[in-house]
Scaffold this motif. Structure first.
Motif, PDB file in Angstrom:
ATOM      1  N   LEU A   6     -67.413 -15.306 -38.074  1.00 24.85           N
ATOM      2  CA  LEU A   6     -67.787 -14.537 -36.888  1.00 24.85           C
ATOM      3  C   LEU A   6     -69.196 -14.941 -36.522  1.00 24.85           C
ATOM      4  O   LEU A   6     -70.091 -14.933 -37.373  1.00 24.85           O
ATOM      5  N   ILE A   7     -69.384 -15.307 -35.250  1.00 19.15           N
ATOM      6  CA  ILE A   7     -70.718 -15.613 -34.730  1.00 19.15           C
ATOM      7  C   ILE A   7     -71.034 -14.555 -33.688  1.00 19.15           C
ATOM      8  O   ILE A   7     -70.452 -14.544 -32.601  1.00 19.15           O
ATOM      9  N   ASP A   8     -71.930 -13.647 -34.038  1.00 16.57           N
ATOM     10  CA  ASP A   8     -72.284 -12.526 -33.162  1.00 16.57           C
ATOM     11  C   ASP A   8     -73.689 -12.071 -33.540  1.00 16.57           C
ATOM     12  O   ASP A   8     -74.009 -11.976 -34.723  1.00 16.57           O
ATOM     13  N   ASP A   9     -74.508 -11.794 -32.555  1.00 13.15           N
ATOM     14  CA  ASP A   9     -75.884 -11.411 -32.855  1.00 13.15           C
ATOM     15  C   ASP A   9     -76.053  -9.946 -33.238  1.00 13.15           C
ATOM     16  O   ASP A   9     -77.148  -9.509 -33.556  1.00 13.15           O
ATOM     17  N   HIS A  10     -74.988  -9.183 -33.255  1.00 12.91           N
ATOM     18  CA  HIS A  10     -75.050  -7.769 -33.642  1.00 12.91           C
ATOM     19  C   HIS A  10     -74.536  -7.605 -35.068  1.00 12.91           C
ATOM     20  O   HIS A  10     -73.351  -7.851 -35.337  1.00 12.91           O
ATOM     21  N   SER A  11     -75.400  -7.177 -35.976  1.00 11.52           N
ATOM     22  CA  SER A  11     -75.020  -7.055 -37.378  1.00 11.52           C
ATOM     23  C   SER A  11     -73.882  -6.057 -37.580  1.00 11.52           C
ATOM     24  O   SER A  11     -73.089  -6.206 -38.510  1.00 11.52           O
ATOM     25  N   ALA A  12     -73.776  -5.049 -36.711  1.00 10.05           N
ATOM     26  CA  ALA A  12     -72.681  -4.078 -36.834  1.00 10.05           C
ATOM     27  C   ALA A  12     -71.322  -4.760 -36.712  1.00 10.05           C
ATOM     28  O   ALA A  12     -70.359  -4.372 -37.386  1.00 10.05           O
ATOM     29  N   CYS A  34     -72.405 -15.087 -39.026  1.00  4.03           N
ATOM     30  CA  CYS A  34     -73.625 -15.753 -38.564  1.00  4.03           C
ATOM     31  C   CYS A  34     -74.136 -15.018 -37.336  1.00  4.03           C
ATOM     32  O   CYS A  34     -73.352 -14.672 -36.453  1.00  4.03           O
ATOM     33  N   GLN A  35     -75.440 -14.809 -37.276  1.00  2.00           N
ATOM     34  CA  GLN A  35     -76.017 -14.115 -36.128  1.00  2.00           C
ATOM     35  C   GLN A  35     -76.529 -15.065 -35.062  1.00  2.00           C
ATOM     36  O   GLN A  35     -77.013 -14.618 -34.028  1.00  2.00           O
ATOM     37  N   ASP A  36     -76.406 -16.374 -35.293  1.00  4.28           N
ATOM     38  CA  ASP A  36     -76.772 -17.344 -34.258  1.00  4.28           C
ATOM     39  C   ASP A  36     -75.990 -18.632 -34.486  1.00  4.28           C
ATOM     40  O   ASP A  36     -75.448 -18.865 -35.561  1.00  4.28           O
ATOM     41  N   VAL A  37     -75.929 -19.438 -33.465  1.00  5.37           N
ATOM     42  CA  VAL A  37     -75.127 -20.667 -33.517  1.00  5.37           C
ATOM     43  C   VAL A  37     -75.762 -21.707 -34.432  1.00  5.37           C
ATOM     44  O   VAL A  37     -75.052 -22.475 -35.074  1.00  5.37           O
ATOM     45  N   VAL A  59     -74.685 -15.291 -27.489  1.00  4.38           N
ATOM     46  CA  VAL A  59     -75.296 -15.351 -28.811  1.00  4.38           C
ATOM     47  C   VAL A  59     -76.350 -16.459 -28.809  1.00  4.38           C
ATOM     48  O   VAL A  59     -76.168 -17.493 -28.164  1.00  4.38           O
ATOM     49  N   PRO A  60     -77.477 -16.226 -29.486  1.00  7.00           N
ATOM     50  CA  PRO A  60     -78.539 -17.239 -29.487  1.00  7.00           C
ATOM     51  C   PRO A  60     -78.108 -18.508 -30.228  1.00  7.00           C
ATOM     52  O   PRO A  60     -77.257 -18.444 -31.103  1.00  7.00           O
TER      53      PRO A  60
END
Length: 128
Positions: A6-12, A34-37, A59-60
């Motif tokens: 999962l690539i998403d900038d929201h930790s939730a 991952c919180q960024d690409v 996503v960043p």
């Protein structure tokens, strides 16, 4: 078991996915968040392949799914990429790179049942 990212900038979202996948029998080691690409690209290059990658639209560092896909050039062509977003862009499907997306899922429709159904549509091996 399927390898899922999962690539998403929201930790939730990472916690939600981990919980849902765990309820389906997915081992924690087979799920990566991952919180960024940039982080995702490093993992894709160093630890391929993945069966399914869920990619947030914004996503960043690209902040747009097409730019994120361009950054993930090392991604195996057999990996199913799901565009996961609060809202699917109106122009989705208008550019050639959009064909790399195997499915779209709006975050509002995310549920254990819908996630399981989507994974089964890819014939992603899960625990029974």
């Amino acid at each position: 078991m399927s390898r899922i990212m999962l690539i998403d900038d929201h930790s939730a979202m990472g916690m939600i996915f981990r919980t849902m996948l765990g309820a389906m029998g997915q081992a924690p080691a087979d799920f990566e968040f991952c919180q960024d690409v940039d982080d995702a690209v490093t993992r894709i290059e160093n630890n391929p392949p993945y069966d399914v990658i869920f990619l947030d639209n914004i996503v960043p560092p690209a902040f747009e799914f097409r730019g994120s896909l361009e950054m993930m050039k090392a991604l195996d062509k057999t990996t199913n990429v799901v565009l996961l977003s609060g809202e699917i862009p109106d122009d989705f499907g208008s550019e050639t790179i959009d064909a790399r997306i195997a499915a779209c899922m709006e975050k509002d429709s995310l549920s254990p049942a819908n996630l399981h159904k989507l994974l089964m549509s890819f014939e992603a091996p899960m625990a029974s």
